[in-house]
Structures are given as structure tokens and as C-alpha cells.
Design an enzyme around this catalytic site. Structure first.
Site, PDB file in Angstrom:
ATOM      1  CG  ASP A 250      -2.871  -1.460 -11.252  1.00  0.00           C
ATOM      2  OD1 ASP A 250      -3.748  -0.320 -11.028  1.00  0.00           O
ATOM      3  OD2 ASP A 250      -1.712  -1.566 -11.341  1.00  0.00           O
TER       4      ASP A 250
HETATM    5  O1  LIG Z   1       2.746   6.201 -13.746  1.00  0.00           O
HETATM    6  P1  LIG Z   1       1.365   5.487 -13.404  1.00  0.00           P
HETATM    7  O2  LIG Z   1       0.807   5.136 -14.890  1.00  0.00           O
HETATM    8  O3  LIG Z   1       0.662   6.207 -12.547  1.00  0.00           O
HETATM    9  O4  LIG Z   1       1.832   4.077 -12.808  1.00  0.00           O
HETATM   10  C1  LIG Z   1       2.797   3.029 -13.431  1.00  0.00           C
HETATM   11  C2  LIG Z   1       2.794   2.041 -12.364  1.00  0.00           C
HETATM   12  O5  LIG Z   1       3.573   2.532 -11.398  1.00  0.00           O
HETATM   13  O6  LIG Z   1       1.727   1.487 -12.040  1.00  0.00           O
HETATM   14  C3  LIG Z   1       1.365   0.275 -11.832  1.00  0.00           C
HETATM   15  C4  LIG Z   1       1.007  -0.146 -10.314  1.00  0.00           C
HETATM   16  O7  LIG Z   1      -0.132   0.433 -10.042  1.00  0.00           O
HETATM   17  C5  LIG Z   1       2.842  -0.371 -12.038  1.00  0.00           C
HETATM   18  O8  LIG Z   1       2.773  -1.479 -12.841  1.00  0.00           O
HETATM   19  C6  LIG Z   1       3.559   0.737 -12.980  1.00  0.00           C
HETATM   20  O9  LIG Z   1       4.838   0.855 -13.069  1.00  0.00           O
END
Ligand SMILES: O=P(O)(O)OC[C@@]1(O)O[C@H](CO)[C@@H](O)[C@@H]1O
Length: 305
Positions: A250
Site C-alpha cells: 500500500d
Molecule cells: O483483506 P485485505 O483487504 O486484502 O487486506 C487487509 C490488510 O491485511 O491489508 C493491509 C496491508 O496491505 C492491512 O492493513 C489490512 O489488515
């Protein structure tokens, strides 16, 4: 204006332990709760780069309010849609090695999905929309087609970070940028082995043929590669002690788009994004950019690989 959409936000609970033993009371050295979810992370990164943006998505219960309050306290605008239930808490545990526990999150009723699509229809020509992370219960992959069409009709630059390979069926409508990691890129094309650099190029170029303008492939400790019709730029990643790799992708995405938005060249935006992603990996939460200039010295830029 820039918007991020996190359909399934999360509080990330970071825990540091010396070791994790079964059937014992494991007392932690450190714990920290942060407002997260992939789009929320991008919002925080953009904000730290001085770029005003609004966080969108579904929130529920006291955990959802925590995310909204934290973002607003830090000066990030929000326009979340509230649903019943509880926004998930994901757990990232550092005990000799990394453990990541990711929960499902609340169920989204159809009328709330329609409310969201109506909200997206109000975005203006030239706006950026990041759609990042997994789909919550009650929302199926066809939402991507609806979002892609809305963005196309309203001339909104859509940036997608999703592991749902069904999204490939909708790319022909046109997408500004997609950011798979190397494993997701392999999975998009049903490849079972790790992709070589040559294969990354082949499959990224297929995504361009399918309707994506730009592709950003994140490669963890190997850095990142960017592709569009005229450019291929790869960067390496700096070395350091990894605390937690969650949120690095991210950080890479938010920093790359943010720096490009601020006028940096592709090469410099990508190099800075790679240093920032590593900075996030070397800390519990997301980077505050303090050590990025130092880490940047380690990043090599390779053009037209
Ligand atoms: O379940 P998703 O939405 O794919 O991923 C969510 C997540 O794991 O992604 C982020 C890290 O990239 C964390 O902040 C969050 O908890």
C-alpha cells in the site's frame, strides 16, 4: 481530488512477542492498534506526502468509528457508509517470524452497495479513485465492473489493488493502473510457479493489451517494476531489518501515485516509493518517511529491462 475506497477496512493490531508458544499465556512486548485496510493505508500515505484526499468505504460498530475518528483526527477527510456489525480487527504478530491473521468483516446489504455506487457517481472528471483490498461479505466481484464503468463514464482515473482475478474480465472497459504483486500477477494467469522478470514483463504487457494503461508490480524484497506502453522501469528495494511487511504494498502504491501526482518522473517516483515501502517494512505501522532519503541511496533504477 483523490479518493480511496476500502470496501473492507480493518484495525490492524500489531503485536511483538519474543516467541509464540502453544497452550501458554504469551505476554507481548508491544502492541499497537492502527486504522488500516489497504485503501485507508493509501489515504494515510497520501496525507503524509501532503496530498489532500478522502477515504471512502464501509465501516461498522466501534471499530469502524475508531478508523473514522483516527483518520479525521489526523486531518484526512472521510465519507464512510455505516453498516451493521463490527469492522474487522486483523492481527499481525512478530515472534521470531511473522504471523498474519486476516478476518472477514461485516456483511454489506444490497442497499448500502447501491448507496456506495451513487456516491462514486458523484466523482468528477480528473479525480483519482484507489480501490484497494478484499471484498466484504455481501459484495461480489461484479462490483468491479460497475466501478470501472462509473470511472470510465466520469473520466475518473481508477487505480486497482485487488487479488480477485475475475477483474481481468472487466479491464476492457479501461483502467488507469493496476497493482498486483508478483504472486497475484501469476495467479491472474493461473501460473503456479514464481514469475521470472521476463515472465513478469510478458504478463504485465498482457494486462496492458487487456485494457490497463499502467501496471505496477510489487515484488517485496526485490523491489518493483512499472510498465506502460512506452516505459518499463524497475527499481531494487533497500536492505534492512524487517519488522512487518504488511502495508508495504500500500505504501508503494500510495507513494508512487502520490509522487507522480506531485510531478516526479516515473523513475524518481518509483525509486522513492520503493524506499518508502521498505521503510514501512522496517517499522510496526506505516512509514513516516523520516528514513526514506537514507534508504533511497540504496535503490537502483533499471530502465527498459
Ligand atoms: O483483506 P485485505 O483487504 O486484502 O487486506 C487487509 C490488510 O491485511 O491489508 C493491509 C496491508 O496491505 C492491512 O492493513 C489490512 O489488515
Amino acid at each position: 481530488m483523490l479518493y480511496t475506497l476500502t470496501l473492507n477496512p480493518a484495525i490492524d493490531l500489531f503485536i511483538d512477542l519474543n516467541e509464540l508458544l502453544p497452550k501458554k499465556v504469551n505476554r507481548s512486548n508491544y502492541d499497537d492498534y492502527q486504522e488500516n485496510g489497504k485503501g485507508v493505508n493509501v489515504s494515510r500515505i497520501l496525507h503524509r506526502l501532503g496530498i489532500e484526499n478522502t477515504a471512502l468505504g464501509f465501516i461498522a460498530g466501534f471499530t469502524g468509528n475508531f478508523i473514522k475518528d483516527k483518520l479525521e483526527e489526523s486531518g484526512i477527510k472521510t465519507n464512510f457508509i455505516e453498516v451493521d456489525g463490527i469492522t474487522r480487527v486483523n492481527v499481525f504478530l512478530n515472534a521470531e517470524t511473522e504471523y498474519k491473521i486476516v478476518n472477514k468483516g461485516p456483511l454489506i446489504p444490497e442497499e448500502k452497495k447501491i448507496e456506495l455506487l451513487n456516491q462514486l457517481n458523484l466523482l468528477q472528471s480528473g479525480d483519482y479513485l484507489f480501490v484497494c483490498g478484499s471484498l466484504p461479505r455481501g459484495i461480489d466481484v461484479s462490483i468491479y465492473e460497475e466501478i470501472i464503468k462509473i470511472c470510465k463514464n466520469n473520466n475518473v482515473k481508477l487505480i486497482l489493488d485487488t487479488s480477485s482475478k475475475e477483474v481481468l474480465e472487466y479491464l476492457h472497459h479501461g483502467v488507469y493502473l493496476i497493482k498486483p504483486n508478483d504472486e497475484e500477477l501469476a495467479d491472474f494467469f493461473n501460473i503456479k510457479h514464481s514469475l521470472s522478470e521476463e515472465e513478469i514483463e510478458i504478463y504485465a504487457k498482457k494486462l496492458i493489451e487487456m485494457g490497463c494503461e499502467k501496471i505496477l508490480v510489487s515484488r517485496g524484497e526485490y523491489g518493483a517494476i512499472y510498465f506502460d506502453k512506452n516505459h518499463t522501469v524497475a527499481v531494487t528495494a533497500p536492505k534492512g531489518v524487517v519488522i512487518n511487511t504488511a502495508c508495504s504494498g500500500d505504501t508503494l502504491l500510495g507513494t508512487f501515485i502520490g509522487k507522480s501526482y506531485l510531478g516526479e518522473t516515473i523513475e524518481m517516483a518509483l525509486a522513492y516509493a520503493s524506499a518508502s515501502a521498505s521503510s514501512t517494512a522496517f517499522t510496526e505501522g506505516i512509514t513516516n518517511f523520516e528514513n526514506v532519503p537514507e534508504l533511497l541511496k540504496q535503490v537502483k533504477i533499471i530502465k527498459n529491462i
